[in-house]
Design a protein around this motif. Sequence first.
Motif, mmCIF file in Angstrom:
data_model
loop_
_atom_site.group_PDB
_atom_site.id
_atom_site.type_symbol
_atom_site.label_atom_id
_atom_site.label_comp_id
_atom_site.label_asym_id
_atom_site.label_seq_id
_atom_site.Cartn_x
_atom_site.Cartn_y
_atom_site.Cartn_z
ATOM 1 N N THR A 1 48.237 -74.199 26.721
ATOM 2 C CA THR A 1 46.966 -73.973 26.248
ATOM 3 C C THR A 1 47.128 -74.068 24.672
ATOM 4 O O THR A 1 48.111 -74.109 24.199
ATOM 5 C CB THR A 1 46.625 -72.745 26.450
ATOM 6 N N ALA B 1 45.340 -72.144 33.385
ATOM 7 C CA ALA B 1 44.305 -71.436 32.448
ATOM 8 C C ALA B 1 42.844 -72.109 32.573
ATOM 9 O O ALA B 1 42.879 -73.369 33.035
ATOM 10 C CB ALA B 1 44.820 -71.402 31.177
ATOM 11 N N ASN B 2 41.894 -71.435 32.171
ATOM 12 C CA ASN B 2 40.559 -72.111 31.934
ATOM 13 C C ASN B 2 40.576 -73.201 30.795
ATOM 14 O O ASN B 2 41.519 -73.173 29.694
ATOM 15 C CB ASN B 2 39.564 -71.165 31.610
ATOM 16 N N GLN B 3 39.552 -73.938 30.678
ATOM 17 C CA GLN B 3 39.350 -74.883 29.538
ATOM 18 C C GLN B 3 39.436 -74.002 28.250
ATOM 19 O O GLN B 3 39.010 -72.746 28.039
ATOM 20 C CB GLN B 3 38.001 -75.372 29.442
ATOM 21 N N ARG C 1 42.511 -77.819 38.572
ATOM 22 C CA ARG C 1 43.204 -76.921 39.519
ATOM 23 C C ARG C 1 42.497 -76.616 40.657
ATOM 24 O O ARG C 1 43.181 -76.068 41.663
ATOM 25 C CB ARG C 1 43.359 -75.780 38.653
ATOM 26 N N GLN D 1 45.298 -78.825 28.713
ATOM 27 C CA GLN D 1 44.381 -77.368 29.014
ATOM 28 C C GLN D 1 43.450 -78.096 29.780
ATOM 29 O O GLN D 1 43.008 -77.636 30.943
ATOM 30 C CB GLN D 1 44.238 -76.592 27.845
ATOM 31 N N CYS D 2 42.598 -78.907 29.372
ATOM 32 C CA CYS D 2 41.250 -79.534 29.858
ATOM 33 C C CYS D 2 41.728 -80.186 31.173
ATOM 34 O O CYS D 2 40.840 -79.763 32.415
ATOM 35 C CB CYS D 2 40.497 -80.270 29.195
ATOM 36 N N ARG E 1 44.152 -79.680 33.066
ATOM 37 C CA ARG E 1 45.033 -78.734 34.238
ATOM 38 C C ARG E 1 43.609 -78.040 34.693
ATOM 39 O O ARG E 1 43.655 -77.712 35.976
ATOM 40 C CB ARG E 1 45.885 -77.926 33.406
ATOM 41 N N SER E 2 42.700 -77.472 34.024
ATOM 42 C CA SER E 2 41.689 -76.680 34.248
ATOM 43 C C SER E 2 40.711 -77.513 35.301
ATOM 44 O O SER E 2 40.475 -77.243 36.228
ATOM 45 C CB SER E 2 40.897 -76.336 33.227
#
Length: 664
Positions: A659, A361-363, A351, A344-345, A347-348
């Motif tokens: 996520t 998604a956000n962190q 992005r 998740q981190c 990707r955030s």
Amino acid sequence: MGTALIYDEEMTKYKLLWVDPACKIEVPERLTVSYEALVRSGLSDRCVSIPPREATDAEILLAHSEEYLEAVKKTPYMTLEDLKEFTLQYGDVYFHPNIYHCAKLAAGSALQLVDSVMTGKVRNGIALVRPPGHHSMRSAANGFCVFNNVAIAAQYAKQKHGVKRVLIVDWDIHHGQGVQYCFEDDPSVLYYSWHRYEHQKFWPNLRESDYDSVGKGNGAGFNVNVPWNKVGMENSDYLSIFCHVLLPVAYEFCPDLVLVCAGFDSAIGDPEGEMCATPDIFAHLTHLLMNLAGGKLCAVLEGGYNLTSLPQSVCQTVQTLLGDPLPQPAGLRSPCKSALESLQCVRSAHRRYWSFLKHAANQPSTDISTKRIKLANEEEGKTEMAVEERAAEIKEWPEPPERPSPPVRCASLLPEDVACPDGLKLFSSSKDLHPLLASKLQNGADDQDALITVSRLYAMIEKMLTNEIGSGLVLISDISAAMMGALQDLPSDLVDRVLVVCVGKEKDLNYLTTDGKMLFVQISDEDKEKEKNKYFIPVSLKKGCSDTAGFIQAVLGLLLPLAYEYDPTLVLLVRTPGSGVDDSMWQQLIGLLLGFAKGHTLVLMQTNEKVHVGPTASALLGRPAPPLLELQTLDQEDGEALERLRERLQTDWKMLQTTSEGTE
Ligand code: Q9C
Ligand code: ZN
């Protein structure tokens, strides 16, 4: 087009000459056991053997300073005491009178490999070298590394072969900080690394190994770090990162050449990595990269310290480069919470640079950078305990399964007026109706032709499941009838899990079952919102399959993880007429699908699509797909819709998670 193997016994001729617990695992046997395993398995005989050469000064200077090169040049003449002292200025590395010679050969091996691939002498290849390279910096040896073999090779490919974009995939379990520093501000080289990090508590303990080091200046977005904050990561964690981070970025980057920092300390049993991914995972990692850059892939050995898992992993990699069927990725668990947090981190953090990650998604709400401090204080004891328990546990794992090639790689069933493409074998079956269909005839089925087609399809499927044939290509006049016929009573004693991938529109599919014997994934411009269930997954794109960006997004982020989790015994790929999918995209899809069901993919196309037979056959034979051109940026609404679909399916399909929220 073969696979190059570069190896020379000379590179086993240096070793640690004094006591140093940090360096004692880097032994000459790493190379000899790897090479011997290739010889014993017959794999080395199937490769094109290419000798190393020494890299020249000018080539070494592509990644190092003159002062450093001159200093290393003196090491062959040093006394033991001088060598010890020279070593002291660097971290976790040792020198030996012969290491300079070996380091020149190691870098030169990488260059020989790049030359062989770039000139078309071979399709791909691997260099088994010592010393490794990815930790060495412009003016410093580090982490058993003297010269940065892969960094030099990337610069060389750009300079000597005019390569515009190089992708470096570093699957070694340590962060190749030397490679990161070399290309940090360079947008023509994309560096990707995953590494044991444990919130900076693991060597080399650098702040800049974290997910938020994304590159600098023009190079922002071209450095991708995936920190592992726990040990014990498994196959599903590795594959999840490939599907949801590396591959989307790599496909959007569109490299002309792929270099792999092929360290196998990320495999089970390794004393450094302490991870739990099995050696056969490297078959999949390799395969997933083999359709980038028109198949031009050079793997260069880095780490790997368990003398059992290292040779197994090397063999899995080479066997895949040679094009043998992939082992089934059986028994995948869901990715763990810590891996999902990292996912998740990353990707955030990326992005804003990559349209394929734009809708990520956000962190996580509890930022893991704050956790760094927390963990160091509170959870330390607990974490360390778990580490020790696990490391002590793993001494054994099953040997990777055999990967036998079928006698017929690809069989075809074609109408009389279509010539059988080179390399395919015309499928002949008896004229008798397949026994599983005999009852239908008695029931007085009206369409004899359709029944015969289905009968021959069943015969073909049967031969796939006994591994007499690998893949298949079938052209038929009425694709809907054949599909319905083949699937509606598909007997489970014939095949227990079929992944049906449908490219384009298809009218009534009400014969599909929802009992898990089939997983149906369709990509088209139709919206079938209401019909969705766990095993019926329509993916709708506004412009349908003609939208390469949306299509590849759906394939990488949805289809691949679903297929890994479902683990089909057969893949049925249906191309409906007028689907609009472009040939190179179609070939990419086939290439990727061949990684499942031991390569048993059956392609169904309609008779009037003859023009696509050539490209389809080529892909089914395992030839590299041409790179995707004209990747438009992903349509906003499509991107959001894909994200929503993924989110909704996450409860049923754990490999779709991106996520960590709501997981244990
Ligand atoms: N536990 C490569 O894999 N640290 N280098 C050793 C002992 C150094 C690894 C500490 C690890 C260097 C190429
Ligand atoms: Zn390593």
